[in-house]
Design a protein around this motif. Structure first.
Motif, PDB file in Angstrom:
ATOM      1  N   GLY A 226       7.410  -7.629   8.791  1.00  0.00           N
ATOM      2  CA  GLY A 226       7.900  -6.596   7.935  1.00  0.00           C
ATOM      3  C   GLY A 226       7.078  -7.082   6.443  1.00  0.00           C
ATOM      4  O   GLY A 226       6.850  -6.255   5.661  1.00  0.00           O
ATOM      5  N   LEU A 227       7.250  -8.344   6.193  1.00  0.00           N
ATOM      6  CA  LEU A 227       6.577  -8.934   4.946  1.00  0.00           C
ATOM      7  C   LEU A 227       5.059  -9.128   5.300  1.00  0.00           C
ATOM      8  O   LEU A 227       4.711  -8.973   6.352  1.00  0.00           O
ATOM      9  CB  LEU A 227       6.950 -10.314   4.380  1.00  0.00           C
ATOM     10  N   ARG A 228       4.124  -9.213   4.217  1.00  0.00           N
ATOM     11  CA  ARG A 228       2.740  -9.307   4.402  1.00  0.00           C
ATOM     12  C   ARG A 228       2.503 -10.493   5.174  1.00  0.00           C
ATOM     13  O   ARG A 228       3.030 -11.586   4.890  1.00  0.00           O
ATOM     14  CB  ARG A 228       2.053  -9.469   2.953  1.00  0.00           C
ATOM     15  N   GLY A 229       1.507 -10.363   6.252  1.00  0.00           N
ATOM     16  CA  GLY A 229       1.088 -11.435   7.175  1.00  0.00           C
ATOM     17  C   GLY A 229      -0.016 -12.097   6.612  1.00  0.00           C
ATOM     18  O   GLY A 229      -0.839 -11.616   5.795  1.00  0.00           O
ATOM     19  N   VAL A 230      -0.230 -13.189   7.301  1.00  0.00           N
ATOM     20  CA  VAL A 230      -1.408 -14.021   7.061  1.00  0.00           C
ATOM     21  C   VAL A 230      -2.888 -13.479   7.444  1.00  0.00           C
ATOM     22  O   VAL A 230      -2.880 -13.110   8.530  1.00  0.00           O
ATOM     23  CB  VAL A 230      -1.442 -15.409   7.669  1.00  0.00           C
ATOM     24  N   GLY A 231      -3.724 -13.239   6.507  1.00  0.00           N
ATOM     25  CA  GLY A 231      -4.775 -12.523   6.698  1.00  0.00           C
ATOM     26  C   GLY A 231      -4.694 -11.088   6.398  1.00  0.00           C
ATOM     27  O   GLY A 231      -5.951 -10.473   6.641  1.00  0.00           O
ATOM     28  N   GLU A 232      -3.843 -10.506   6.193  1.00  0.00           N
ATOM     29  CA  GLU A 232      -3.248  -9.092   5.968  1.00  0.00           C
ATOM     30  C   GLU A 232      -3.656  -8.629   4.520  1.00  0.00           C
ATOM     31  O   GLU A 232      -3.623  -9.574   3.710  1.00  0.00           O
ATOM     32  CB  GLU A 232      -1.873  -8.792   6.304  1.00  0.00           C
ATOM     33  N   CYS A 233      -4.183  -7.496   4.439  1.00  0.00           N
ATOM     34  CA  CYS A 233      -4.392  -6.946   2.777  1.00  0.00           C
ATOM     35  C   CYS A 233      -3.221  -6.877   2.436  1.00  0.00           C
ATOM     36  O   CYS A 233      -2.077  -6.967   2.845  1.00  0.00           O
ATOM     37  CB  CYS A 233      -5.081  -5.672   3.159  1.00  0.00           C
ATOM     38  N   GLY A 234      -3.442  -6.629   1.077  1.00  0.00           N
ATOM     39  CA  GLY A 234      -2.256  -6.660   0.168  1.00  0.00           C
ATOM     40  C   GLY A 234      -1.476  -5.472  -0.116  1.00  0.00           C
ATOM     41  O   GLY A 234      -1.525  -4.619  -1.011  1.00  0.00           O
ATOM     42  N   ARG A 235      -0.666  -5.295   1.182  1.00  0.00           N
ATOM     43  CA  ARG A 235       0.103  -4.153   0.985  1.00  0.00           C
ATOM     44  C   ARG A 235       1.507  -4.172   0.512  1.00  0.00           C
ATOM     45  O   ARG A 235       1.804  -5.375   0.518  1.00  0.00           O
ATOM     46  CB  ARG A 235       0.060  -3.468   2.509  1.00  0.00           C
ATOM     47  N   ALA A 236       2.410  -3.200   0.303  1.00  0.00           N
ATOM     48  CA  ALA A 236       3.780  -3.128  -0.124  1.00  0.00           C
ATOM     49  C   ALA A 236       4.385  -3.485   1.273  1.00  0.00           C
ATOM     50  O   ALA A 236       3.984  -3.421   2.471  1.00  0.00           O
ATOM     51  CB  ALA A 236       4.311  -1.701  -0.558  1.00  0.00           C
ATOM     52  N   ASP A 237       5.713  -3.951   0.944  1.00  0.00           N
ATOM     53  CA  ASP A 237       6.455  -4.562   1.965  1.00  0.00           C
ATOM     54  C   ASP A 237       7.095  -3.178   2.695  1.00  0.00           C
ATOM     55  O   ASP A 237       7.179  -2.054   2.348  1.00  0.00           O
ATOM     56  CB  ASP A 237       7.741  -5.006   1.292  1.00  0.00           C
ATOM     57  N   HIS A 238       7.417  -3.404   4.185  1.00  0.00           N
ATOM     58  CA  HIS A 238       7.914  -2.359   5.062  1.00  0.00           C
ATOM     59  C   HIS A 238       9.418  -2.175   4.746  1.00  0.00           C
ATOM     60  O   HIS A 238      10.327  -2.790   5.284  1.00  0.00           O
ATOM     61  CB  HIS A 238       7.704  -2.550   6.304  1.00  0.00           C
ATOM     62  N   VAL A 239       9.676  -1.162   3.851  1.00  0.00           N
ATOM     63  CA  VAL A 239      10.935  -1.089   3.542  1.00  0.00           C
ATOM     64  C   VAL A 239      12.011  -0.435   4.634  1.00  0.00           C
ATOM     65  O   VAL A 239      13.232  -0.602   4.692  1.00  0.00           O
ATOM     66  CB  VAL A 239      11.193   0.121   2.377  1.00  0.00           C
ATOM     67  N   ALA A 240      11.659   0.036   5.572  1.00  0.00           N
ATOM     68  CA  ALA A 240      12.351   0.539   6.674  1.00  0.00           C
ATOM     69  C   ALA A 240      12.585  -0.567   7.906  1.00  0.00           C
ATOM     70  O   ALA A 240      13.134  -0.118   8.753  1.00  0.00           O
ATOM     71  CB  ALA A 240      12.008   1.761   7.396  1.00  0.00           C
TER      72      ALA A 240
END
Length: 573
Positions: A88-102
């Motif tokens: 749900g939080l940003r993973g290693v190697g993932e682009c800089g997205r917002a958190d998954h609020v749901a």
């Protein structure tokens, strides 16, 4: 393939604005000459809406109709795990997205993996194989069967070559049209990414992006269920080119009512045709050069029209059917073309039952003999082949002639264009227990007491590109509705020469009026695409529930979208 001329941003600092009008017009003027000369020579034309664009185009090579079988799409199976596992939080190697609020209330049950990569596809056996950019390297992309109450995570890995070759852009943003989804997973045009670049809606590049779909009804109301959805790339300025390269696929959703099982013992289940008899059909068009390779022109701001008609990625295929009921899920996945479709037997239009519009079940089936599909519109219909003799051949045809990206001609074709042949010769493996009940899905009420404001949006043309309320898309919010409220949006087409299929992200709306009167029966259900004809006005009732964040509204003639006919709106908590 034609060479695309144009610059690619390699980075975007947080909060940076998207491409502006000057860059867009520079691409248009600087690249159009090369692209047009290589592909579609464009003669002089005016911006007056009464002036038709005169386009000289060498016809595609001839192809035999009914030479190839229709590709039948099968659902992708979930994977057991992903590495790194999503949290749900940003993973290693993932682009800089917002958190998954749901995520906390709806942790994913099913995991899927999409690799956006180059694949090989043959549009027709008379043509050479071509390269496509596809979700998992296929065109159409891998299909997902989802179910309400089973949250999903789709990991999108960008494995496209990190360079611009041909049209489109290897930076991507996947939009699930039109799922009720938190902003971080909506696939906003500002949220594009690759391993080296990122859009102004993100904070860093990455190898992948996780999309979390909580699979909840809007407002917790089962009357808001969706059925026939689809996904496609939504990269700012390059959506048309990326979709044309192959970035589109089906996402079908089921629940207790529309359960996907025609033998379902649940008394609430509709028991519509299912399994092999529930068939998605993606309609699109394409242009080829004299050597049989596909071509595209993203600089003609009217839009792009091809002269070859495809269903599920094949030019004029055939399909063996059994003498029983089928559910066909039609999707217009073209760049700019509008269809008017019929099914004909011995030249005579056959009746069908329309059960859904834009993926939303209607309250009751509608008996019809034709339906119009603007770009991105869908229509679910039931066709009963048991009425025809064994060996009968029926044809799906398009009655619209469309010469350019503006709109179809006013007169229907005397000899419609055949797109798909049905052959009634497939043996029945079991009795047809499917049914089409007189009542489908109840509509939620429209409560005008919820409306807090009315907003007006005028769609027009300016300086060779496209505007909303006189402005080009600039990435800044043009409206800020508050979560938990409802509004009426008035959509107006200010031109007599174009049509605009307007798509509003996030929630399904209800048409209150079209040109001051009640809409036709097939438009009285829930919708997410509103086909605005020349000089038309549509009033739409919209709710904003459950999630806050940034979303967009745009013309789904994807050339118009890429040339600035889009607005951002932010739902405030």
């Amino acid at each position: 393939m034609a060479l695309r001329i144009g610059s690619r941003e390699t980075s975007a600092p947080p909060g940076a604005g998207p491409s502006n009008r000057h860059r867009r017009l520079l691409l248009k003027s600087g690249g159009a000459a090369v692209t047009a000369a290589a592909t579609v020579p464009v003669m002089s034309k005016g911006d007056d809406d009464k002036t038709r664009a005169l386009i000289v185009r060498v016809p595609s090579p001839p192809t035999r109709p009914w030479a190839d079988e229709l590709p039948v799409l099968r659902p992708l199976q979930p994977v057991s795990s992903l590495s790194p596992m999503p949290t749900g939080l940003r993973g290693v190697g993932e682009c800089g997205r917002a958190d998954h609020v749901a995520w906390p209330a709806n942790p994913p049950v099913d995991l899927y993996r999409f690799e956006m990569k180059v694949g090989s596809h043959q549009f027709h056996s008379d043509l050479p194989s071509a390269k496509v950019w596809g979700f998992n390297g296929t065109y159409p992309g891998s299909m997902i069967h989802a179910r309400y109450g089973r949250p999903i995570l789709v990991r999108l890995e960008n494995k496209l070559p990190n360079e611009v070759t041909g049209w489109g852009s290897p930076d991507i943003s996947m939009h699930l049209h039109n799922m009720h989804t938190p902003s971080a997973s909506d696939g906003n045009p500002l949220d594009w990414f690759s391993s080296r670049a990122y859009g102004p809606g993100l904070t860093s590049p990455g190898e992948y992006k996780d999309h979390h779909y909580p699979m909840v009804y809007a407002g917790g109301d089962s009357r808001e269920a969706l059925g026939t959805c689809w996904y496609h790339d939504h990269r700012l300025d390059f959506t048309a080119g990326n979709v044309y390269r192959g970035m589109a696929g089906f996402f079908l959703v089921y629940d207790e009512l529309d359960s996907g099982n025609e033998n379902d013992p649940n008394p609430l289940a509709l028991r519509l045709p299912s399994g092999d008899y529930d068939v998605p059909l993606m309609l699109s068009d394409r242009q080829f050069d004299s050597s049989g390779y596909d071509l595209f022109d993203e600089f003609n701001t009217d839009g792009f029209i091809g002269d070859k008609f495809m269903v599920n990625g094949k030019i004029q295929p055939y399909f063996h059917v059994s003498p029983r009921k089928y559910r066909f899920r039609f999707l217009n996945a073209a760049i700019s073309r509008t269809y008017d479709i019929q099914i004909r037997y011995n030249g005579v239009a056959q009746g069908f039952l329309q059960i859904a519009n834009d993926g939303n079940l209607l309250p009751a089936p509608l008996g019809r003999t034709s339906t119009t599909l603007g770009v991105a519109e869908r229509c679910d219909m039931i066709v009963d082949f048991s009425k025809f003799p064994v060996g009968a051949e029926l044809y799906l045809v398009n009655r619209f002639q469309q010469l350019d990206g503006r709109k179809p001609e006013d007169t229907l074709l005397a000899s419609p264009i055949p797109m798909l042949k049905f052959i009634v010769d497939r043996p029945l493996s079991s009795p047809d227990y499917s049914r089409v009940p007189e009542t489908l899905r109840e509509l939620p009420p429209v409560n005008l007491n919820e409306v807090v404001t009315t907003r007006d949006f005028v769609f027009s043309r300016d300086g060779g590109a496209w505007t909303v309320n006189g402005k080009f898309f600039n990435g800044q919010p043009a409206a800020t509705p508050k979560m938990g409220t409802a509004e009426i949006w008035t959509l107006r087409n200010a031109s007599g020469g174009w049509i605009h299929p307007i798509h509003i992200h996030f929630e399904e709306g209800r048409i209150l009026s079209r040109n001051g009167v009640a809409p036709p029966a097939h438009e009285r259900g829930r919708k997410d695409v509103y086909l605005l004809g020349p000089n038309e006005t549509i009033r739409v009732f919209l709710r904003f529930r459950d999630f806050s964040g940034k979303y967009v509204m745009h013309c789904h003639n994807l050339i118009h979208e890429d040339h600035a006919m889009m607005v951002r709106y932010d739902i405030l908590p």
